[in-house]
Design a protein around this motif. Structure first.
Motif, mmCIF file in Angstrom:
data_model
loop_
_atom_site.group_PDB
_atom_site.id
_atom_site.type_symbol
_atom_site.label_atom_id
_atom_site.label_comp_id
_atom_site.label_asym_id
_atom_site.label_seq_id
_atom_site.Cartn_x
_atom_site.Cartn_y
_atom_site.Cartn_z
ATOM 1 N N PRO A 35 0.823 -1.207 0.000
ATOM 2 C CA PRO A 35 0.000 0.000 0.000
ATOM 3 C C PRO A 35 0.859 1.261 0.000
ATOM 4 O O PRO A 35 2.034 1.221 0.371
ATOM 5 C CB PRO A 35 -0.798 -0.123 1.311
ATOM 6 C CG PRO A 35 -0.070 -1.098 2.144
ATOM 7 C CD PRO A 35 0.713 -1.979 1.240
ATOM 8 N N GLY A 36 0.270 2.376 -0.412
ATOM 9 C CA GLY A 36 0.973 3.663 -0.316
ATOM 10 C C GLY A 36 0.905 4.501 -1.574
ATOM 11 O O GLY A 36 0.908 5.717 -1.500
ATOM 12 N N GLY A 37 0.905 3.847 -2.750
ATOM 13 C CA GLY A 37 0.877 4.635 -3.989
ATOM 14 C C GLY A 37 2.043 5.605 -4.047
ATOM 15 O O GLY A 37 3.216 5.192 -3.976
ATOM 16 N N ARG A 38 1.722 6.890 -4.106
ATOM 17 C CA ARG A 38 2.777 7.901 -4.217
ATOM 18 C C ARG A 38 3.456 8.223 -2.869
ATOM 19 O O ARG A 38 4.380 9.043 -2.826
ATOM 20 C CB ARG A 38 2.209 9.170 -4.872
ATOM 21 C CG ARG A 38 2.068 9.020 -6.380
ATOM 22 C CD ARG A 38 1.296 10.168 -6.997
ATOM 23 N NE ARG A 38 -0.137 9.930 -6.933
ATOM 24 C CZ ARG A 38 -1.071 10.833 -7.200
ATOM 25 N NH1 ARG A 38 -0.705 12.046 -7.530
ATOM 26 N NH2 ARG A 38 -2.362 10.522 -7.135
ATOM 27 N N LEU A 39 3.013 7.598 -1.792
ATOM 28 C CA LEU A 39 3.788 7.601 -0.532
ATOM 29 C C LEU A 39 4.771 6.443 -0.666
ATOM 30 O O LEU A 39 4.486 5.321 -0.248
ATOM 31 C CB LEU A 39 2.889 7.370 0.679
ATOM 32 C CG LEU A 39 1.862 8.432 1.035
ATOM 33 C CD1 LEU A 39 1.127 8.036 2.313
ATOM 34 C CD2 LEU A 39 2.525 9.787 1.230
ATOM 35 N N ALA A 40 5.903 6.703 -1.273
ATOM 36 C CA ALA A 40 6.761 5.608 -1.737
ATOM 37 C C ALA A 40 8.174 5.750 -1.175
ATOM 38 O O ALA A 40 8.772 6.829 -1.227
ATOM 39 C CB ALA A 40 6.813 5.612 -3.258
ATOM 40 N N THR A 41 8.676 4.648 -0.638
ATOM 41 C CA THR A 41 10.023 4.622 -0.049
ATOM 42 C C THR A 41 10.733 3.389 -0.580
ATOM 43 O O THR A 41 10.126 2.321 -0.652
ATOM 44 C CB THR A 41 9.926 4.554 1.490
ATOM 45 O OG1 THR A 41 9.096 5.623 1.953
ATOM 46 C CG2 THR A 41 11.303 4.688 2.135
ATOM 47 N N ARG A 42 11.979 3.542 -0.947
ATOM 48 C CA ARG A 42 12.736 2.430 -1.515
ATOM 49 C C ARG A 42 13.993 2.204 -0.668
ATOM 50 O O ARG A 42 14.621 3.167 -0.228
ATOM 51 C CB ARG A 42 13.145 2.802 -2.946
ATOM 52 C CG ARG A 42 13.670 1.663 -3.760
ATOM 53 C CD ARG A 42 13.975 2.125 -5.178
ATOM 54 N NE ARG A 42 12.790 2.273 -6.021
ATOM 55 C CZ ARG A 42 12.838 2.590 -7.315
ATOM 56 N NH1 ARG A 42 13.998 2.805 -7.901
ATOM 57 N NH2 ARG A 42 11.728 2.707 -8.022
ATOM 58 N N ARG A 43 14.342 0.936 -0.459
ATOM 59 C CA ARG A 43 15.618 0.611 0.200
ATOM 60 C C ARG A 43 16.648 0.321 -0.876
ATOM 61 O O ARG A 43 16.393 -0.457 -1.788
ATOM 62 C CB ARG A 43 15.480 -0.619 1.092
ATOM 63 C CG ARG A 43 14.615 -0.383 2.271
ATOM 64 C CD ARG A 43 15.090 -1.135 3.531
ATOM 65 N NE ARG A 43 14.542 -0.461 4.703
ATOM 66 C CZ ARG A 43 15.203 0.434 5.427
ATOM 67 N NH1 ARG A 43 16.459 0.737 5.139
ATOM 68 N NH2 ARG A 43 14.633 1.021 6.451
ATOM 69 N N ILE A 44 17.793 0.967 -0.797
ATOM 70 C CA ILE A 44 18.904 0.680 -1.714
ATOM 71 C C ILE A 44 20.095 0.376 -0.820
ATOM 72 O O ILE A 44 20.696 1.290 -0.244
ATOM 73 C CB ILE A 44 19.204 1.873 -2.642
ATOM 74 C CG1 ILE A 44 17.932 2.366 -3.355
ATOM 75 C CG2 ILE A 44 20.275 1.499 -3.665
ATOM 76 C CD1 ILE A 44 18.125 3.624 -4.200
ATOM 77 N N GLY A 45 20.421 -0.897 -0.634
ATOM 78 C CA GLY A 45 21.436 -1.277 0.349
ATOM 79 C C GLY A 45 20.983 -0.824 1.727
ATOM 80 O O GLY A 45 19.863 -1.090 2.144
ATOM 81 N N ASN A 46 21.864 -0.067 2.424
ATOM 82 C CA ASN A 46 21.490 0.450 3.749
ATOM 83 C C ASN A 46 20.825 1.817 3.660
ATOM 84 O O ASN A 46 20.502 2.409 4.683
ATOM 85 C CB ASN A 46 22.723 0.563 4.654
ATOM 86 C CG ASN A 46 23.194 -0.792 5.106
ATOM 87 O OD1 ASN A 46 22.378 -1.712 5.287
ATOM 88 N ND2 ASN A 46 24.499 -0.947 5.268
ATOM 89 N N ALA A 47 20.660 2.314 2.449
ATOM 90 C CA ALA A 47 20.022 3.619 2.291
ATOM 91 C C ALA A 47 18.509 3.443 2.205
ATOM 92 O O ALA A 47 18.005 2.430 1.726
ATOM 93 C CB ALA A 47 20.539 4.310 1.036
ATOM 94 N N CYS A 48 17.796 4.469 2.689
ATOM 95 C CA CYS A 48 16.338 4.466 2.658
ATOM 96 C C CYS A 48 15.947 5.776 1.968
ATOM 97 O O CYS A 48 16.352 6.853 2.408
ATOM 98 C CB CYS A 48 15.835 4.404 4.096
ATOM 99 S SG CYS A 48 14.060 4.471 4.258
ATOM 100 N N VAL A 49 15.202 5.685 0.882
ATOM 101 C CA VAL A 49 15.009 6.849 0.020
ATOM 102 C C VAL A 49 13.521 7.050 -0.261
ATOM 103 O O VAL A 49 12.856 6.160 -0.785
ATOM 104 C CB VAL A 49 15.748 6.646 -1.329
ATOM 105 C CG1 VAL A 49 15.740 7.929 -2.134
ATOM 106 C CG2 VAL A 49 17.160 6.167 -1.103
ATOM 107 N N ASP A 50 13.000 8.226 0.085
ATOM 108 C CA ASP A 50 11.646 8.591 -0.333
ATOM 109 C C ASP A 50 11.715 8.995 -1.792
ATOM 110 O O ASP A 50 12.459 9.921 -2.147
ATOM 111 C CB ASP A 50 11.126 9.771 0.501
ATOM 112 C CG ASP A 50 10.571 9.336 1.849
ATOM 113 O OD1 ASP A 50 10.108 8.178 1.958
ATOM 114 O OD2 ASP A 50 10.597 10.158 2.785
#
Ligand SMILES: Cc1cc2nc3c(=O)[nH]c(=O)nc-3n(C[C@H](O)[C@H](O)[C@H](O)COP(=O)(O)OP(=O)(O)OC[C@H]3O[C@@H](n4cnc5c(N)ncnc54)[C@H](O)[C@@H]3O)c2cc1C
Length: 332
Positions: A35-50
């Motif tokens: 869930p979330g649609g455009r409330l979107a967060t991605r993990r790239i390795g140890n980084a967390c990116v909105d």
């Protein structure tokens, strides 16, 4: 009532919570993996990116009260009270030119979410029947209620229906149900956004408080570590609508290279460890419908909601979802 909600972005989730609080049974379908649609967060390795919405503001008192609840629950927090601008940033040092920072800019609070914006959607989805990876393929009337059909041909019947997709997607679904939306509504256009995500080996040059507006190409540059959501330095760059539209059909690899060059001044001395491109086809509605949701004349069991109704931002999506829930609950 049994209520089906199409879309588990913020509008759909707020509609669901409002209906559940009044004792109704709700099922949400979303084509996304979570869930979330455009409330979107991605993990790239140890980084967390909105990589969708970066923060939110409160203008409406009811929404401000809701945000206060999210803050009290430890979900959201005040990030800052304004951002740096490209005009005031000294990109060689990463400091703001006057040395004081512009984080208190206009005095209005900007909120962020612990763990990234998508964590708000996860919080709101607790206890809800959210069915992800579920593309709604068709909508039809069924007696006094509604039937939605998924792309695996399974069907779900309900007494009421709330549809919260971006308007062009809602239009094609309602077309199958022979529900005619007003032309001014179905013609709602959306700006596109091309987004660069860059993980760095050290701090970049985005000034305090880790958010910057007013760059020639980027509407927003966010430092996810300075915001407090990422263990590793990682930046988000949202290209403006004109640039995104002009480069939309370019090969992704070449867009990624071009965006990386444009973003380079904000990397400072850092090396880019990893970069990714995100394409938002329906990023921002260009026009806003004058009502907080839409219902066909005389049909209270259907409501259409989303950020094209109460404003092209997190707050608007939430308020529209709540309005749609109240609309399907109101007596004829
Ligand atoms: C790049 C970007 C930056 C932004 N920055 C900010 C910001 O900093 N501050 C701010 O306040 N706002 C920001 N916004 C706007 C904010 O993210 C949106 O206004 C809000 O999240 C919209 O919520 P929604 O529920 O209306 O729509 P969405 O979040 O788009 O939810 C709609 C859902 O419907 C689902 N769906 C669509 N079609 C179907 C189907 N056929 N079957 C099943 N599911 C379907 C989709 O998967 C999606 O999850 C930004 C948006 C973007 C794209």
């Amino acid at each position: 009532m049994r209520v089906t909600i199409v879309g588990a972005g913020l509008s759909g989730l707020m509609a669901a919570r409002t209906l559940i609080d009044s004792g109704h049974q709700v099922v949400l379908f979303d084509k996304g993996r979570s869930p979330g649609g455009r409330l979107a967060t991605r993990r790239i390795g140890n980084a967390c990116v909105d990589h969708g919405a970066q923060f939110f503001t409160t203008r409406d008192r009811a929404f401000a009260a809701l945000v206060q609840q999210w803050c009290d629950a430890g979900v959201a927090y005040e990030w800052c009270r304004g951002f740096a601008t490209a005009a005031t940033a000294d990109d060689a040092t990463g400091q703001v030119a006057d040395g004081h920072g512009h984080g208190d800019g206009d005095g209005f609070a900007r909120y962020a979410v612990h763990g990234g914006m998508n964590a708000l959607a996860k919080h709101l989805a607790i206890g809800l029947d959210v069915r992800c990876n579920s593309l709604v393929f068709g909508i039809g009337r069924r007696g006094n209620g509604w039937r939605v059909t998924l792309d695996d041909a399974s069907v779900t019947d309900s007494d009421a229906l709330v549809v919260t997709c971006p308007v062009p997607q809602t239009f094609s679904l309602l077309f199958t149900a022979e529900v005619a939306m007003p032309e001014a509504l179905w013609r709602t256009e959306y700006d596109k956004t091309l987004t660069l995500l860059a993980v760095l080996d050290r701090r970049g040059a985005v000034p305090y408080p880790g958010g910057l507006q007013g760059d020639a190409v980027f509407t927003f540059i966010g430092d996810n570590r300075a915001k407090g959501i990422s263990a590793e330095p990682a930046l988000t760059f949202h290209a403006n609508a004109t640039w995104s539209d002009a480069h939309w059909d370019q090969p992704p690899a070449s867009t990624l290279d071009t965006l990386t060059e444009l973003a380079r001044p904000w990397f400072g001395d850092a090396e880019v460890l990893e970069r990714q491109l995100k394409r938002w086809r329906f990023a921002t509605p260009r026009s806003i419908w004058p009502e907080p949701c839409w219902q066909p004349d005389g049909v209270h069991s259907l409501a259409v909601a989303g950020d094209a109704f109460s404003g092209p931002r997190v707050e608007g999506a939430a308020l529209s979802g709540i309005a749609a829930a109240n609309a399907v609950m109101s007596p004829l």
